[in-house]
Design an enzyme around this catalytic site. Structure first.
Site, PDB file in Angstrom:
ATOM      1  N   SER A 107       0.840  -1.201   0.000  1.00  0.00           N
ATOM      2  CA  SER A 107       0.000   0.000   0.000  1.00  0.00           C
ATOM      3  C   SER A 107       0.872   1.246   0.000  1.00  0.00           C
ATOM      4  CB  SER A 107      -0.932   0.013   1.222  1.00  0.00           C
ATOM      5  OG  SER A 107      -0.189   0.275   2.399  1.00  0.00           O
ATOM      6  N   LYS A 122       5.103   0.739   9.679  1.00  0.00           N
ATOM      7  CA  LYS A 122       4.879   2.151   9.989  1.00  0.00           C
ATOM      8  C   LYS A 122       6.146   2.709  10.635  1.00  0.00           C
ATOM      9  CE  LYS A 122       0.513   1.681   8.848  1.00  0.00           C
ATOM     10  NZ  LYS A 122      -0.018   2.254   7.582  1.00  0.00           N
ATOM     11  N   SER A 145      -3.082   6.853   5.698  1.00  0.00           N
ATOM     12  CA  SER A 145      -2.477   5.776   6.476  1.00  0.00           C
ATOM     13  C   SER A 145      -3.397   5.357   7.614  1.00  0.00           C
ATOM     14  CB  SER A 145      -1.126   6.235   7.048  1.00  0.00           C
ATOM     15  OG  SER A 145      -0.591   5.265   7.924  1.00  0.00           O
ATOM     16  N   SER A 204       0.832   3.736   2.236  1.00  0.00           N
ATOM     17  CA  SER A 204       0.797   4.436   3.519  1.00  0.00           C
ATOM     18  C   SER A 204       2.151   4.975   3.956  1.00  0.00           C
ATOM     19  CB  SER A 204       0.243   3.516   4.611  1.00  0.00           C
ATOM     20  OG  SER A 204       1.161   2.475   4.907  1.00  0.00           O
TER      21      SER A 204
END
Length: 267
Positions: free
Chosen positions: A67, A124, A231, A69
């Site tokens: 993705s 993250k 995100s 994010s």
């Protein structure tokens, strides 16, 4: 698919056949006859599976970015390497730490098991460690009441599947010992309040329509995506428990669409 469990199962099966043959079966077998296939194949694959299992479990594990994010640090299609030992040695499959080493620090790019579904891996950036007070208000980040410096770097354009081109502002964010780039879209609110869920230690957070303040509990971490307005991160589903940590992302080793990204260090 639980690949570590599958790999462990194959290791046990092929290893059992190898041990059985080495200590018992080979002594009873006619030396002029070939090994049966059910012994030959497991014995051949056992050392390969053992090496792969040890590498993935204790040293380095590859992941693919699914993705956007973490744009601009990581883009869709990046294949990355994750250091499995920098935060301690963990038993494979159950992910239990047996040797303690370092702790994640602010600015680290962390791979972890998603708290709401541990079968899914997330990536993250750590912005808060145990005891930190994290405030995010009108897209400005504060750690322990100190503003995290941001410097505008220019506009940034990327493609979002199904939405086409997205234009955002790119900033250098000075968090921890280094700086990294983040994106912010001024047309999107910094917090989608309706998406905030109930999560463990939710009482440690105070939310408003423009932001929040959270105190990171012991043995937990607070994370954000570098693509701040696209995100799903600790703002919405809460803290990352220490036992969910997989490792620290450190390098891009492949990208089919952009060879220039190969070998880039992750900061």
């Amino acid at each position: 698919m639980n690949f570590p469990l599958i790999l462990f199962s194959l290791l046990v099966i092929t290893g059992a056949v190898w041990v059985l043959d080495y200590f018992i079966l080979r002594h009873k077998r006619d030396p002029d006859k070939e090994e049966p296939w059910w012994i030959e194949y497991p014995k051949s694959f056992f050392p390969i599976i053992l090496i792969v299992f040890c590498l993935r479990s204790f040293i380095i594990e590859p992941f693919k970015i699914p993705s956007g994010s973490m744009i601009p640090t990581l883009v869709v299609g990046d294949f990355i390497l994750v250091n499995k030992y920098t935060y301690g040695i963990r038993l494979p499959v159950i992910n239990k730490k047996i040797i303690d080493m370092n702790n994640p620090k602010a600015g680290d790019v962390l791979v972890f098991r998603y708290p709401e579904d541990p079968a899914v891996d997330y990536i993250k950036r750590v912005v808060g460690v145990p005891g930190d007070v994290i405030t995010y208000h009108n897209k400005q980040l504060f750690v322990n009441d100190k503003i995290v410096r941001q410097e505008y770097e220019g506009d940034y354009k990327y493609v979002e599947p199904g939405l086409g081109y997205i234009y955002s502002e790119k900033y250098a964010e000075y968090l921890g010992e280094t700086n990294h780039s983040i994106l912010m879209n001024q047309e999107i609110n910094g917090l989608q309040y309706s998406s905030v869920r109930v999560f463990p230690f939710r009482e440690n957070c105070q939310y408003s329509r423009t932001g929040f303040t959270c105190t990171v509990p012991p043995d937990n971490y607070f994370t954000l995506g570098d693509n701040r307005d696209s995100s799903s991160d600790s703002r919405y589903w809460g803290f990352v428990p220490e036992e969910n940590i997989v490792g620290k992302a450190f390098m891009i080793w492949w990208n089919f669409g952009d060879f220039d990204r190969i070998g880039m260090r992750i900061q």
